[in-house]
Design an enzyme around this catalytic site. Structure first.
Site, PDB file in Angstrom:
ATOM      1  N   THR A 162     -13.274  -0.214  -1.801  1.00 27.24           N
ATOM      2  CA  THR A 162     -12.478   0.199  -0.650  1.00 27.24           C
ATOM      3  C   THR A 162     -13.346   0.928   0.373  1.00 27.24           C
ATOM      4  OG1 THR A 162     -10.428   1.338  -0.043  1.00 27.24           O
ATOM      5  CG2 THR A 162     -11.783   2.384  -1.717  1.00 27.24           C
ATOM      6  N   LYS A 213     -10.373   1.371  -8.027  1.00 24.22           N
ATOM      7  CA  LYS A 213     -10.796   1.478  -6.633  1.00 24.22           C
ATOM      8  C   LYS A 213     -11.966   2.445  -6.514  1.00 24.22           C
ATOM      9  CE  LYS A 213      -7.854   1.449  -3.144  1.00 24.22           C
ATOM     10  NZ  LYS A 213      -6.710   1.835  -2.271  1.00 24.22           N
ATOM     11  N   ASP A 254       0.859  -1.180   0.000  1.00 21.09           N
ATOM     12  CA  ASP A 254       0.000   0.000   0.000  1.00 21.09           C
ATOM     13  C   ASP A 254       0.896   1.232   0.000  1.00 21.09           C
ATOM     14  OD1 ASP A 254      -2.400   1.358   0.051  1.00 21.09           O
ATOM     15  OD2 ASP A 254      -2.594   1.310   2.215  1.00 21.09           O
ATOM     16  N   GLU A 277      -7.344   4.447  -7.657  1.00 20.38           N
ATOM     17  CA  GLU A 277      -8.597   4.999  -7.133  1.00 20.38           C
ATOM     18  C   GLU A 277      -9.070   6.184  -7.961  1.00 20.38           C
ATOM     19  OE1 GLU A 277     -10.626   5.662  -2.804  1.00 20.38           O
ATOM     20  OE2 GLU A 277      -8.629   4.814  -3.054  1.00 20.38           O
ATOM     21  N   PHE A 319     -11.345  -2.315   5.998  1.00 21.88           N
ATOM     22  CA  PHE A 319     -10.341  -1.475   6.632  1.00 21.88           C
ATOM     23  C   PHE A 319     -10.201  -1.834   8.108  1.00 21.88           C
ATOM     24  CE2 PHE A 319      -9.333   2.512   3.976  1.00 21.88           C
ATOM     25  CZ  PHE A 319      -9.205   1.740   2.835  1.00 21.88           C
TER      26      PHE A 319
END
Length: 318
Positions: free
Chosen positions: A155, A131, A16, A95, A177
Protein backbone atom coordinates in the site's frame (compact mmCIF):
# COMPACT_ATOMS: atom_id res chain seq x y z
CA UNK A 1 -28.68 -1.43 -13.33
CA UNK A 2 -26.66 1.26 -11.60
CA UNK A 3 -23.04 2.27 -12.12
CA UNK A 4 -21.87 -0.02 -9.32
CA UNK A 5 -23.48 -2.96 -11.13
CA UNK A 6 -21.70 -2.00 -14.35
CA UNK A 7 -18.38 -1.56 -12.54
CA UNK A 8 -18.67 -5.04 -11.05
CA UNK A 9 -18.69 -6.40 -14.62
CA UNK A 10 -15.30 -4.83 -15.31
CA UNK A 11 -13.40 -4.95 -12.00
CA UNK A 12 -13.46 -6.78 -8.68
CA UNK A 13 -14.98 -4.41 -6.11
CA UNK A 14 -13.32 -3.99 -2.73
CA UNK A 15 -14.73 -1.94 0.15
CA UNK A 16 -12.33 0.31 2.03
CA UNK A 17 -13.87 0.45 5.50
CA UNK A 18 -13.87 -0.92 9.02
CA UNK A 19 -17.65 -0.50 9.34
CA UNK A 20 -19.00 -4.05 9.26
CA UNK A 21 -22.66 -3.08 8.92
CA UNK A 22 -21.96 -0.87 5.91
CA UNK A 23 -19.84 -3.56 4.27
CA UNK A 24 -22.84 -5.90 4.39
CA UNK A 25 -24.84 -3.38 2.38
CA UNK A 26 -22.67 -3.35 -0.74
CA UNK A 27 -21.77 -7.05 -1.13
CA UNK A 28 -18.12 -6.52 -2.18
CA UNK A 29 -15.76 -9.36 -3.07
CA UNK A 30 -12.98 -8.16 -0.75
CA UNK A 31 -12.40 -5.55 1.93
CA UNK A 32 -9.45 -3.50 3.18
CA UNK A 33 -8.75 -1.82 6.49
CA UNK A 34 -5.95 0.38 7.84
CA UNK A 35 -5.13 1.95 11.23
CA UNK A 36 -7.17 5.06 10.41
CA UNK A 37 -10.29 3.08 9.50
CA UNK A 38 -9.90 0.75 12.49
CA UNK A 39 -9.49 3.70 14.86
CA UNK A 40 -12.61 5.35 13.42
CA UNK A 41 -14.65 2.19 14.00
CA UNK A 42 -13.24 1.70 17.49
CA UNK A 43 -14.08 5.25 18.56
CA UNK A 44 -17.64 4.92 17.25
CA UNK A 45 -18.36 2.42 20.07
CA UNK A 46 -20.40 0.25 17.70
CA UNK A 47 -18.03 -2.65 18.13
CA UNK A 48 -17.19 -2.71 21.81
CA UNK A 49 -17.36 -6.51 21.83
CA UNK A 50 -14.27 -6.60 19.61
CA UNK A 51 -12.43 -4.31 22.02
CA UNK A 52 -13.54 -6.36 25.04
CA UNK A 53 -12.42 -9.62 23.42
CA UNK A 54 -9.07 -8.08 22.51
CA UNK A 55 -8.50 -6.84 26.07
CA UNK A 56 -9.33 -10.26 27.52
CA UNK A 57 -6.97 -11.96 25.08
CA UNK A 58 -4.12 -9.56 25.84
CA UNK A 59 -4.47 -10.03 29.61
CA UNK A 60 -4.48 -13.81 29.19
CA UNK A 61 -1.18 -13.72 27.29
CA UNK A 62 0.97 -11.39 29.38
CA UNK A 63 1.11 -9.47 32.65
CA UNK A 64 3.27 -6.74 31.10
CA UNK A 65 1.17 -3.67 30.26
CA UNK A 66 3.34 -2.87 27.21
CA UNK A 67 2.89 -6.39 25.87
CA UNK A 68 -0.83 -6.25 26.59
CA UNK A 69 -1.19 -3.08 24.51
CA UNK A 70 0.64 -4.72 21.59
CA UNK A 71 -1.38 -7.92 21.79
CA UNK A 72 -4.66 -6.05 22.13
CA UNK A 73 -3.83 -3.81 19.18
CA UNK A 74 -3.10 -6.78 16.93
CA UNK A 75 -6.23 -8.55 18.11
CA UNK A 76 -8.42 -5.50 17.40
CA UNK A 77 -7.28 -5.48 13.76
CA UNK A 78 -7.78 -9.21 13.46
CA UNK A 79 -11.13 -9.03 15.26
CA UNK A 80 -12.48 -6.59 12.71
CA UNK A 81 -11.01 -8.71 9.93
CA UNK A 82 -12.72 -11.86 11.21
CA UNK A 83 -16.11 -10.13 11.40
CA UNK A 84 -15.70 -8.64 7.93
CA UNK A 85 -14.77 -12.04 6.46
CA UNK A 86 -18.15 -13.35 7.58
CA UNK A 87 -19.73 -10.98 5.04
CA UNK A 88 -17.44 -11.23 2.00
CA UNK A 89 -16.34 -14.17 -0.16
CA UNK A 90 -12.77 -13.01 -0.76
CA UNK A 91 -9.82 -11.38 0.99
CA UNK A 92 -9.47 -9.11 3.97
CA UNK A 93 -6.41 -6.83 3.89
CA UNK A 94 -5.04 -6.17 7.38
CA UNK A 95 -2.31 -3.58 7.87
CA UNK A 96 0.58 -4.01 10.28
CA UNK A 97 2.12 -1.27 12.42
CA UNK A 98 3.44 1.40 10.03
CA UNK A 99 6.29 2.14 12.45
CA UNK A 100 7.89 -1.09 11.21
CA UNK A 101 7.98 0.11 7.60
CA UNK A 102 11.76 0.34 7.44
CA UNK A 103 12.58 -2.96 9.16
CA UNK A 104 12.25 -6.05 6.98
CA UNK A 105 12.71 -8.63 9.73
CA UNK A 106 10.20 -7.02 12.11
CA UNK A 107 7.65 -6.75 9.29
CA UNK A 108 8.04 -10.48 8.67
CA UNK A 109 7.67 -11.30 12.38
CA UNK A 110 4.60 -9.10 12.83
CA UNK A 111 2.97 -10.50 9.68
CA UNK A 112 3.42 -14.07 10.90
CA UNK A 113 1.90 -13.09 14.26
CA UNK A 114 -1.15 -11.55 12.57
CA UNK A 115 -1.66 -14.65 10.43
CA UNK A 116 -1.43 -16.86 13.52
CA UNK A 117 -4.16 -14.82 15.23
CA UNK A 118 -6.39 -15.36 12.20
CA UNK A 119 -5.60 -19.08 12.32
CA UNK A 120 -6.66 -19.11 15.99
CA UNK A 121 -10.10 -18.02 14.73
CA UNK A 122 -10.12 -20.78 12.13
CA UNK A 123 -9.41 -18.39 9.24
CA UNK A 124 -7.25 -19.87 6.50
CA UNK A 125 -4.17 -17.92 5.45
CA UNK A 126 -5.51 -17.91 1.88
CA UNK A 127 -8.17 -15.33 2.85
CA UNK A 128 -5.84 -12.74 4.42
CA UNK A 129 -3.60 -10.17 2.77
CA UNK A 130 -1.02 -8.45 4.95
CA UNK A 131 -0.80 -4.74 4.14
CA UNK A 132 2.66 -3.21 4.12
CA UNK A 133 3.83 0.22 3.05
CA UNK A 134 5.67 0.04 -0.30
CA UNK A 135 9.12 0.84 1.09
CA UNK A 136 12.13 -1.14 -0.11
CA UNK A 137 12.24 -2.94 3.25
CA UNK A 138 8.58 -3.94 3.12
CA UNK A 139 8.87 -5.11 -0.49
CA UNK A 140 11.67 -7.43 0.61
CA UNK A 141 9.52 -8.61 3.52
CA UNK A 142 6.71 -9.41 1.08
CA UNK A 143 9.13 -11.41 -1.07
CA UNK A 144 10.12 -13.54 1.95
CA UNK A 145 6.56 -13.90 3.25
CA UNK A 146 5.46 -15.23 -0.14
CA UNK A 147 7.90 -18.13 0.31
CA UNK A 148 5.96 -19.28 3.38
CA UNK A 149 2.53 -18.82 1.83
CA UNK A 150 1.62 -15.36 3.16
CA UNK A 151 0.27 -12.95 0.53
CA UNK A 152 0.78 -9.21 0.81
CA UNK A 153 -0.92 -6.01 -0.31
CA UNK A 154 1.69 -3.28 -0.80
CA UNK A 155 0.00 0.00 0.00
CA UNK A 156 0.95 3.70 -0.07
CA UNK A 157 2.21 3.21 -3.61
CA UNK A 158 2.90 6.47 -5.45
CA UNK A 159 5.95 6.06 -7.69
CA UNK A 160 6.57 3.92 -10.73
CA UNK A 161 9.75 2.70 -9.02
CA UNK A 162 7.62 1.26 -6.20
CA UNK A 163 5.37 -0.45 -8.73
CA UNK A 164 8.31 -1.96 -10.61
CA UNK A 165 10.02 -3.24 -7.47
CA UNK A 166 6.79 -4.84 -6.24
CA UNK A 167 6.19 -6.67 -9.52
CA UNK A 168 9.81 -7.79 -9.74
CA UNK A 169 9.57 -9.18 -6.20
CA UNK A 170 6.44 -11.17 -7.02
CA UNK A 171 4.21 -9.21 -4.65
CA UNK A 172 0.63 -10.55 -4.74
CA UNK A 173 -1.16 -7.17 -4.93
CA UNK A 174 -0.35 -3.47 -5.06
CA UNK A 175 -2.52 -0.47 -4.18
CA UNK A 176 -1.62 2.67 -6.15
CA UNK A 177 -3.14 5.65 -4.31
CA UNK A 178 -4.86 7.49 -7.15
CA UNK A 179 -6.57 10.08 -4.96
CA UNK A 180 -3.55 11.04 -2.91
CA UNK A 181 -1.50 11.55 -6.08
CA UNK A 182 -4.34 13.78 -7.34
CA UNK A 183 -4.32 15.67 -4.01
CA UNK A 184 -0.63 16.52 -4.31
CA UNK A 185 -0.95 17.93 -7.80
CA UNK A 186 -4.11 19.85 -6.91
CA UNK A 187 -1.92 22.33 -5.06
CA UNK A 188 -0.69 23.50 -8.47
CA UNK A 189 -3.92 23.15 -10.47
CA UNK A 190 -6.57 23.91 -7.87
CA UNK A 191 -8.65 26.15 -10.15
CA UNK A 192 -8.44 23.95 -13.25
CA UNK A 193 -11.55 22.26 -14.64
CA UNK A 194 -11.39 18.53 -13.88
CA UNK A 195 -10.53 16.11 -16.70
CA UNK A 196 -9.83 12.44 -15.91
CA UNK A 197 -7.49 12.15 -18.91
CA UNK A 198 -5.23 14.76 -17.30
CA UNK A 199 -5.58 13.47 -13.73
CA UNK A 200 -2.04 12.55 -12.53
CA UNK A 201 -3.39 9.75 -10.32
CA UNK A 202 -5.34 8.18 -13.18
CA UNK A 203 -2.34 8.54 -15.50
CA UNK A 204 -0.05 6.88 -12.92
CA UNK A 205 -2.28 3.84 -12.49
CA UNK A 206 -2.78 3.43 -16.25
CA UNK A 207 1.01 3.43 -16.69
CA UNK A 208 1.37 0.67 -14.09
CA UNK A 209 -1.49 -1.35 -15.63
CA UNK A 210 0.01 -1.22 -19.13
CA UNK A 211 3.51 -2.06 -17.84
CA UNK A 212 2.37 -5.03 -15.75
CA UNK A 213 0.23 -6.49 -18.52
CA UNK A 214 2.85 -5.85 -21.21
CA UNK A 215 5.49 -7.83 -19.32
CA UNK A 216 3.01 -10.38 -17.92
CA UNK A 217 3.63 -9.68 -14.27
CA UNK A 218 1.14 -11.57 -12.14
CA UNK A 219 0.91 -8.88 -9.44
CA UNK A 220 -2.69 -7.69 -9.06
CA UNK A 221 -3.33 -3.95 -9.40
CA UNK A 222 -5.92 -2.49 -7.05
CA UNK A 223 -6.70 1.19 -7.54
CA UNK A 224 -7.21 2.91 -4.18
CA UNK A 225 -7.79 6.21 -2.40
CA UNK A 226 -10.26 7.75 -4.82
CA UNK A 227 -11.58 11.29 -4.53
CA UNK A 228 -14.03 11.46 -7.45
CA UNK A 229 -16.34 9.15 -9.36
CA UNK A 230 -14.63 10.19 -12.59
CA UNK A 231 -11.40 8.62 -11.37
CA UNK A 232 -13.10 5.30 -10.71
CA UNK A 233 -14.93 5.22 -14.04
CA UNK A 234 -11.74 6.17 -15.92
CA UNK A 235 -10.03 3.11 -14.40
CA UNK A 236 -12.83 0.59 -14.90
CA UNK A 237 -11.23 -2.66 -15.96
CA UNK A 238 -8.44 -2.39 -13.41
CA UNK A 239 -7.98 -5.78 -11.71
CA UNK A 240 -9.49 -4.55 -8.45
CA UNK A 241 -10.81 -1.22 -7.23
CA UNK A 242 -11.17 -0.43 -3.53
CA UNK A 243 -13.78 2.22 -2.84
CA UNK A 244 -14.89 4.20 0.21
CA UNK A 245 -18.48 3.95 1.41
CA UNK A 246 -19.51 7.42 0.25
CA UNK A 247 -18.33 6.82 -3.33
CA UNK A 248 -19.95 3.39 -3.36
CA UNK A 249 -23.24 5.05 -2.49
CA UNK A 250 -22.79 7.59 -5.28
CA UNK A 251 -22.14 4.79 -7.77
CA UNK A 252 -25.24 3.01 -6.58
CA UNK A 253 -27.39 6.12 -7.14
CA UNK A 254 -26.26 6.76 -10.71
CA UNK A 255 -27.82 4.89 -13.65
CA UNK A 256 -25.62 6.14 -16.53
CA UNK A 257 -23.99 3.32 -18.46
CA UNK A 258 -20.25 3.55 -19.12
CA UNK A 259 -17.67 1.50 -21.01
CA UNK A 260 -14.67 -0.42 -19.74
CA UNK A 261 -11.56 1.76 -19.97
CA UNK A 262 -8.68 -0.64 -19.19
CA UNK A 263 -8.56 -3.80 -21.29
CA UNK A 264 -5.70 -6.28 -20.95
CA UNK A 265 -6.64 -7.84 -24.30
CA UNK A 266 -5.65 -4.62 -26.09
CA UNK A 267 -2.09 -4.65 -24.72
CA UNK A 268 0.69 -6.34 -26.69
CA UNK A 269 2.76 -8.56 -24.43
CA UNK A 270 6.53 -9.04 -24.31
CA UNK A 271 8.13 -12.24 -23.07
CA UNK A 272 11.46 -10.87 -21.82
CA UNK A 273 11.10 -8.77 -18.67
CA UNK A 274 13.41 -5.85 -17.83
CA UNK A 275 16.27 -6.50 -15.40
CA UNK A 276 15.05 -6.07 -11.78
CA UNK A 277 15.87 -2.84 -10.00
CA UNK A 278 18.68 -2.99 -7.47
CA UNK A 279 18.14 -1.32 -4.10
CA UNK A 280 20.24 1.69 -5.09
CA UNK A 281 18.39 2.04 -8.41
CA UNK A 282 15.04 1.83 -6.64
CA UNK A 283 15.97 4.45 -4.07
CA UNK A 284 17.32 6.84 -6.69
CA UNK A 285 14.30 6.51 -9.01
CA UNK A 286 11.82 6.85 -6.16
CA UNK A 287 13.72 9.87 -4.85
CA UNK A 288 13.35 11.54 -8.25
CA UNK A 289 9.59 11.70 -7.74
CA UNK A 290 9.00 14.50 -5.22
CA UNK A 291 5.30 13.72 -4.97
CA UNK A 292 5.94 10.06 -4.16
CA UNK A 293 8.60 10.82 -1.56
CA UNK A 294 6.35 13.30 0.21
CA UNK A 295 3.14 11.22 0.07
CA UNK A 296 4.80 7.97 1.17
CA UNK A 297 6.36 9.68 4.19
CA UNK A 298 3.10 11.45 4.98
CA UNK A 299 1.12 8.21 4.75
CA UNK A 300 3.48 6.35 7.07
CA UNK A 301 3.34 9.22 9.57
CA UNK A 302 -0.46 9.31 9.45
CA UNK A 303 -0.89 5.57 9.93
CA UNK A 304 1.72 5.58 12.69
CA UNK A 305 -0.07 8.42 14.45
CA UNK A 306 -3.41 6.61 14.31
CA UNK A 307 -1.75 3.41 15.53
CA UNK A 308 -0.44 5.32 18.55
CA UNK A 309 -3.92 6.79 19.19
CA UNK A 310 -5.39 3.29 19.08
CA UNK A 311 -2.77 2.05 21.53
CA UNK A 312 -3.50 4.93 23.95
CA UNK A 313 -7.20 4.08 23.74
CA UNK A 314 -6.44 0.43 24.56
CA UNK A 315 -4.05 1.41 27.36
CA UNK A 316 -6.87 3.31 29.06
CA UNK A 317 -9.11 0.26 28.70
CA UNK A 318 -6.42 -1.99 30.13
Amino acid sequence: MNQLDYLKKYSTIVVDSGDIECIKKYHPSDATTNPTLILKSVLSKKYEYIIDNSIKYAKSISSSIDDQVNYASDMVSVGFGVEILKNIPGYISTEIDARLSFNTEKCIQKSIQIIQLYKNYGIDVSRVLIKLAATWECIQAARELKKIGIKCNLTLLFSFAQARACAESGVFLVSPFVGRIYDWYQKSFINSEYCSELDPGVIALKKIFIYYKKYRYKTIIMGASFRRLEQILALSGCDRITISLDLLEQLKMKKDKFLKQLDVNKINTVLIKPSPLSESEFRFLHNQDAMAVEKLSEGIRQFSSDQIRLEKFLLNKL
